[in-house]
Design an enzyme around this catalytic site. Structure first.
Site, PDB file in Angstrom:
ATOM      1  CD1 TRP A  41      34.897  33.251  44.547  1.00  0.00           C
ATOM      2  CD2 TRP A  41      35.860  33.122  42.525  1.00  0.00           C
ATOM      3  NE1 TRP A  41      34.467  34.320  43.784  1.00  0.00           N
ATOM      4  CE2 TRP A  41      35.041  34.262  42.549  1.00  0.00           C
ATOM      5  CE3 TRP A  41      36.575  32.822  41.356  1.00  0.00           C
ATOM      6  CZ2 TRP A  41      34.914  35.116  41.451  1.00  0.00           C
ATOM      7  CZ3 TRP A  41      36.444  33.669  40.264  1.00  0.00           C
ATOM      8  CH2 TRP A  41      35.625  34.789  40.321  1.00  0.00           C
ATOM      9  CD  GLU A  64      35.777  34.298  48.674  1.00  0.00           C
ATOM     10  OE1 GLU A  64      36.741  34.047  47.934  1.00  0.00           O
ATOM     11  OE2 GLU A  64      35.024  35.267  48.481  1.00  0.00           O
ATOM     12  CD1 TRP A 100      49.409  35.158  41.136  1.00  0.00           C
ATOM     13  CD2 TRP A 100      49.948  37.145  40.258  1.00  0.00           C
ATOM     14  NE1 TRP A 100      50.224  35.813  42.031  1.00  0.00           N
ATOM     15  CE2 TRP A 100      50.583  37.021  41.517  1.00  0.00           C
ATOM     16  CE3 TRP A 100      50.139  38.315  39.533  1.00  0.00           C
ATOM     17  CZ2 TRP A 100      51.387  38.027  42.050  1.00  0.00           C
ATOM     18  CZ3 TRP A 100      50.946  39.320  40.063  1.00  0.00           C
ATOM     19  CH2 TRP A 100      51.555  39.175  41.306  1.00  0.00           C
ATOM     20  CG  ASN A 147      41.290  37.372  48.307  1.00  0.00           C
ATOM     21  OD1 ASN A 147      41.906  36.781  47.432  1.00  0.00           O
ATOM     22  ND2 ASN A 147      40.151  38.005  48.074  1.00  0.00           N
ATOM     23  CD1 TRP A 184      53.765  40.253  29.962  1.00  0.00           C
ATOM     24  CD2 TRP A 184      52.915  41.966  31.115  1.00  0.00           C
ATOM     25  NE1 TRP A 184      52.465  39.937  30.275  1.00  0.00           N
ATOM     26  CE2 TRP A 184      51.913  40.971  30.978  1.00  0.00           C
ATOM     27  CE3 TRP A 184      52.602  43.143  31.800  1.00  0.00           C
ATOM     28  CZ2 TRP A 184      50.637  41.121  31.503  1.00  0.00           C
ATOM     29  CZ3 TRP A 184      51.327  43.276  32.323  1.00  0.00           C
ATOM     30  CH2 TRP A 184      50.360  42.278  32.176  1.00  0.00           C
ATOM     31  CD1 TRP A 200      49.887  37.456  33.152  1.00  0.00           C
ATOM     32  CD2 TRP A 200      49.975  35.591  34.377  1.00  0.00           C
ATOM     33  NE1 TRP A 200      49.671  36.388  32.309  1.00  0.00           N
ATOM     34  CE2 TRP A 200      49.709  35.224  33.038  1.00  0.00           C
ATOM     35  CE3 TRP A 200      50.061  34.573  35.329  1.00  0.00           C
ATOM     36  CZ2 TRP A 200      49.541  33.902  32.621  1.00  0.00           C
ATOM     37  CZ3 TRP A 200      49.899  33.251  34.923  1.00  0.00           C
ATOM     38  CH2 TRP A 200      49.641  32.921  33.577  1.00  0.00           C
TER      39      TRP A 200
HETATM   40  C1  LIG Z   1      46.869  36.964  43.070  1.00  0.00           C
HETATM   41  C2  LIG Z   1      46.224  35.940  43.960  1.00  0.00           C
HETATM   42  C3  LIG Z   1      46.916  34.770  44.279  1.00  0.00           C
HETATM   43  C4  LIG Z   1      46.337  33.783  45.096  1.00  0.00           C
HETATM   44  N1  LIG Z   1      47.043  32.636  45.377  1.00  0.00           N
HETATM   45  C5  LIG Z   1      46.471  31.655  46.114  1.00  0.00           C
HETATM   46  C6  LIG Z   1      47.172  30.449  46.378  1.00  0.00           C
HETATM   47  O1  LIG Z   1      48.301  30.234  45.939  1.00  0.00           O
HETATM   48  N2  LIG Z   1      46.544  29.517  47.166  1.00  0.00           N
HETATM   49  C7  LIG Z   1      45.299  29.711  47.679  1.00  0.00           C
HETATM   50  O2  LIG Z   1      44.779  28.837  48.371  1.00  0.00           O
HETATM   51  N3  LIG Z   1      44.603  30.837  47.427  1.00  0.00           N
HETATM   52  C8  LIG Z   1      45.152  31.822  46.673  1.00  0.00           C
HETATM   53  N4  LIG Z   1      44.456  32.977  46.426  1.00  0.00           N
HETATM   54  C9  LIG Z   1      43.077  33.098  46.938  1.00  0.00           C
HETATM   55  C10 LIG Z   1      42.941  33.749  48.338  1.00  0.00           C
HETATM   56  O3  LIG Z   1      43.660  34.944  48.384  1.00  0.00           O
HETATM   57  C11 LIG Z   1      43.413  32.830  49.464  1.00  0.00           C
HETATM   58  O4  LIG Z   1      42.822  31.552  49.326  1.00  0.00           O
HETATM   59  C12 LIG Z   1      43.019  33.385  50.829  1.00  0.00           C
HETATM   60  O5  LIG Z   1      43.560  34.658  51.018  1.00  0.00           O
HETATM   61  C13 LIG Z   1      43.493  32.437  51.921  1.00  0.00           C
HETATM   62  O6  LIG Z   1      43.157  32.912  53.187  1.00  0.00           O
HETATM   63  P1  LIG Z   1      41.959  32.239  54.026  1.00  0.00           P
HETATM   64  O7  LIG Z   1      42.137  30.772  54.090  1.00  0.00           O
HETATM   65  O8  LIG Z   1      41.874  32.969  55.324  1.00  0.00           O
HETATM   66  O9  LIG Z   1      40.718  32.575  53.096  1.00  0.00           O
HETATM   67  P2  LIG Z   1      39.155  32.633  53.370  1.00  0.00           P
HETATM   68  O10 LIG Z   1      38.699  33.990  52.987  1.00  0.00           O
HETATM   69  O11 LIG Z   1      38.826  32.166  54.724  1.00  0.00           O
HETATM   70  O12 LIG Z   1      38.560  31.643  52.275  1.00  0.00           O
HETATM   71  C14 LIG Z   1      38.321  30.258  52.557  1.00  0.00           C
HETATM   72  C15 LIG Z   1      38.983  29.382  51.537  1.00  0.00           C
HETATM   73  O13 LIG Z   1      38.400  29.582  50.252  1.00  0.00           O
HETATM   74  C16 LIG Z   1      39.409  29.456  49.247  1.00  0.00           C
HETATM   75  N5  LIG Z   1      39.499  30.728  48.526  1.00  0.00           N
HETATM   76  C17 LIG Z   1      39.242  31.959  49.016  1.00  0.00           C
HETATM   77  N6  LIG Z   1      39.368  32.892  48.037  1.00  0.00           N
HETATM   78  C18 LIG Z   1      39.712  32.211  46.927  1.00  0.00           C
HETATM   79  C19 LIG Z   1      39.980  32.611  45.591  1.00  0.00           C
HETATM   80  N7  LIG Z   1      39.906  33.894  45.200  1.00  0.00           N
HETATM   81  N8  LIG Z   1      40.336  31.662  44.710  1.00  0.00           N
HETATM   82  C20 LIG Z   1      40.398  30.367  45.069  1.00  0.00           C
HETATM   83  N9  LIG Z   1      40.146  29.935  46.317  1.00  0.00           N
HETATM   84  C21 LIG Z   1      39.802  30.835  47.233  1.00  0.00           C
HETATM   85  C22 LIG Z   1      40.711  29.156  49.942  1.00  0.00           C
HETATM   86  O14 LIG Z   1      40.921  27.770  49.922  1.00  0.00           O
HETATM   87  C23 LIG Z   1      40.459  29.666  51.349  1.00  0.00           C
HETATM   88  O15 LIG Z   1      41.223  28.995  52.325  1.00  0.00           O
HETATM   89  C24 LIG Z   1      45.025  33.979  45.608  1.00  0.00           C
HETATM   90  C25 LIG Z   1      44.337  35.150  45.288  1.00  0.00           C
HETATM   91  C26 LIG Z   1      44.922  36.125  44.474  1.00  0.00           C
HETATM   92  C27 LIG Z   1      44.159  37.363  44.155  1.00  0.00           C
END
Ligand SMILES: Cc1cc2nc3c(=O)[nH]c(=O)nc-3n(C[C@H](O)[C@H](O)[C@H](O)COP(=O)(O)OP(=O)(O)OC[C@H]3O[C@@H](n4cnc5c(N)ncnc54)[C@H](O)[C@@H]3O)c2cc1C
Length: 446
Positions: free
Chosen positions: A274, A271, A378, A337, A302, A355
């Protein structure tokens, strides 16, 4: 050198801060400064959660700098005017900052750099926002990756950078004063949801809680919104109250300490990759900030119906998992997520709303709203992005709920009325909308 400025932006910490460490190493006196930029505060995608979080993180940064003998200096205005003036006022020989990847920040920084240099103030910039910089994970021909899997392989093949320690002491220029830290109301915002904890100490505690528990079952637990099994580090990473390199280093140590849980923890590391990937994409393909990564999809027709969009925003679609997720977002400033993927798919493929409308709504309501990650998420869900979900694979909200909320616990928390017969009828029919979405994509492709 005698005096230097350190410009803090979204790196609100003292540990592993490349610009701060370099400035303290090179200059006798250092002035850490944060500038409230009206252009950012008035942008259409800004919302109270991020501004409230920023204020709390700045307050905490000031305290941490004071523990080292320094403090934070607050200013307001256009950075291209404020910073060169401040550099002249304190006779700074150099200004230090950590680089950004967003188009607005890059243009702003180029202007600040040109103006400072024209006044004889040198500029030193550092890579900070990611574990590996956007120019260090490239294909063998020097071009950026646009697909995640080979990017992540190349990322993993690189040695991890060593995090820098917190400076021992900071001496600020005598006689320099700061504006007071504004209140949220003074900035024109009201937070109507509970505040979450912010600052370096809170980030460390959040990591410790995660490392001691959920990390060892991350891969199995992370897809179930009813379980609190993700790290919740996203706002900290967003505002830099934790360093991504420090975090990657800790994950590396955890992998060594818990060989039995290696597979689970590796998924967490993925993650973080990512996160680096989407920042690298934004840096090299800035067009994603305003359009589709796959430009042919800019022509997607759209329908953008206001009534459907409003129902989605308010959690009134009649699809319990979507409504529960949107209510979680509206009430807490965070969304799991798996749910972000479900509601993004639903807005675009079921409601046929662009989106970009959802992207902006998320930015306005999330504490962790981040252009690169949000845009990447998105565009992935809308099938317009890098290695996107193929357009013909459309999430079915009912089967997603059955799979990831099998006992309905998450739905029950946010939409307790979902099991009653009086619950809202679905605003659209999934099967019909699916066919219409496919037609929309086929038309754009041809
Ligand atoms: C439509 C959509 C919009 C999103 N918008 C954002 C946003 O504005 N800001 C944001 O930080 N994340 C975003 N994410 C990614 C992800 O959903 C969140 O980072 C995550 O839910 C945050 O919770 P956590 O810190 O407990 O994540 P954890 O699962 O603990 O992950 C650890 C860290 O990894 C990073 N991460 C995890 N998944 C992703 C991912 N898919 N893409 C990029 N980084 C990731 C984040 O920094 C996160 O804090 C988005 C995902 C989707 C599908």
């Amino acid at each position: 050198m005698k005096r230097a400025l350190v410009w803090f932006r979204r790196d609100l910490r003292t540990v592993d801060h490349p610009a701060l460490a370099a400035a303290v190493g090179q200059a006798e006196q250092v002035a850490p400064v944060f500038v409230f930029d009206p252009a950012i505060l008035k942008a259409p995608d800004i919302g109270p959660p991020r501004v409230a979080y920023l204020l709390a993180a700045l307050d905490s940064l000031d305290k941490n700098l004071r523990e080292l003998g320094g403090r934070l200096f607050i200013r307001s205005g256009s950075p291209a005017e404020v910073l060169p003036a401040l550099a002249q006022q304190i006779k700074a020989e150099a200004i230090f900052w950590n680089d950004d990847v967003e188009p607005y920040a890059l243009a702003r920084d180029a202007e600040v750099q040109a103006r400072c240099q024209s006044l004889g103030c040198a500029v030193q910039r550092f890579q900070d926002q990611t574990v590996h910089g956007p120019d260090s994970v490239l294909k063998s021909d020097g071009t950026p990756y646009a697909v995640f899997t080979p990017y992540s392989r190349a990322w993993l093949a690189r040695p991890l950078p060593k995090p820098l320690p917190r400076p021992k002491t900071i001496t600020t220029p005598a006689g320099l004063s700061s504006d007071p830290l504004p209140s949220l109301a003074e900035l024109g915002f009201t937070l109507r949801i509970p505040m979450i904890s912010s600052g370096e100490k809170a980030a460390l505690d959040t990591w410790k809680t995660f490392a001691a528990g959920p990390a060892s079952s991350y891969a199995s637990g992370r897809n179930f919104p009813a379980l609190d099994s993700t790290s919740r580090l996203s706002p900290h990473l967003r505002f830099g109250t934790i360093s991504p390199r420090w975090l990657a280093d800790r994950v590396d140590r955890l992998l060594a300490e818990q060989p039995a849980h290696r597979k689970e923890i590796e998924v967490f590391r993925q993650e973080l990759i990512w996160r680096d990937f989407y920042k690298t994409i934004l840096r090299h393909f800035p067009r994603v900030a305003t359009g589709c990564f796959k430009p042919e999809y800019d022509a997607l027709g759209w329908e953008n119906r206001d009534d459907l969009f409003t129902a989605w925003c308010e959690g009134r679609t009649g699809y319990p998992i979507v409504d529960a997720a949107m209510r979680q977002l509206n009430a807490t400033g965070w969304m799991h997520n798996r749910l972000r993927m479900i509601v993004a798919s639903f807005l675009t493929k079921d409601l046929l709303v662009s989106w970009q409308w959802g992207e902006r709504y998320f930015m306005q309501h999330l504490f962790d709203g981040d252009l690169a990650a949000n845009n990447g998420g998105w565009q992935w869900a809308a099938s317009t992005g890098t290695d996107a979900q193929p357009y013909f694979r459309i999430f079915n909200p009912a089967s997603q709920a059955e799979k990831f909320d099998p006992e309905g616990r998450f739905i029950e928390t946010w939409v307790p009325e979902a099991t009653s017969l009086r619950y809202l009828p679905p605003i659209v029919d999934h099967a019909t909308q699916r066919t219409r979405a496919l037609a929309l994509f086929q038309a754009a492709r041809s």
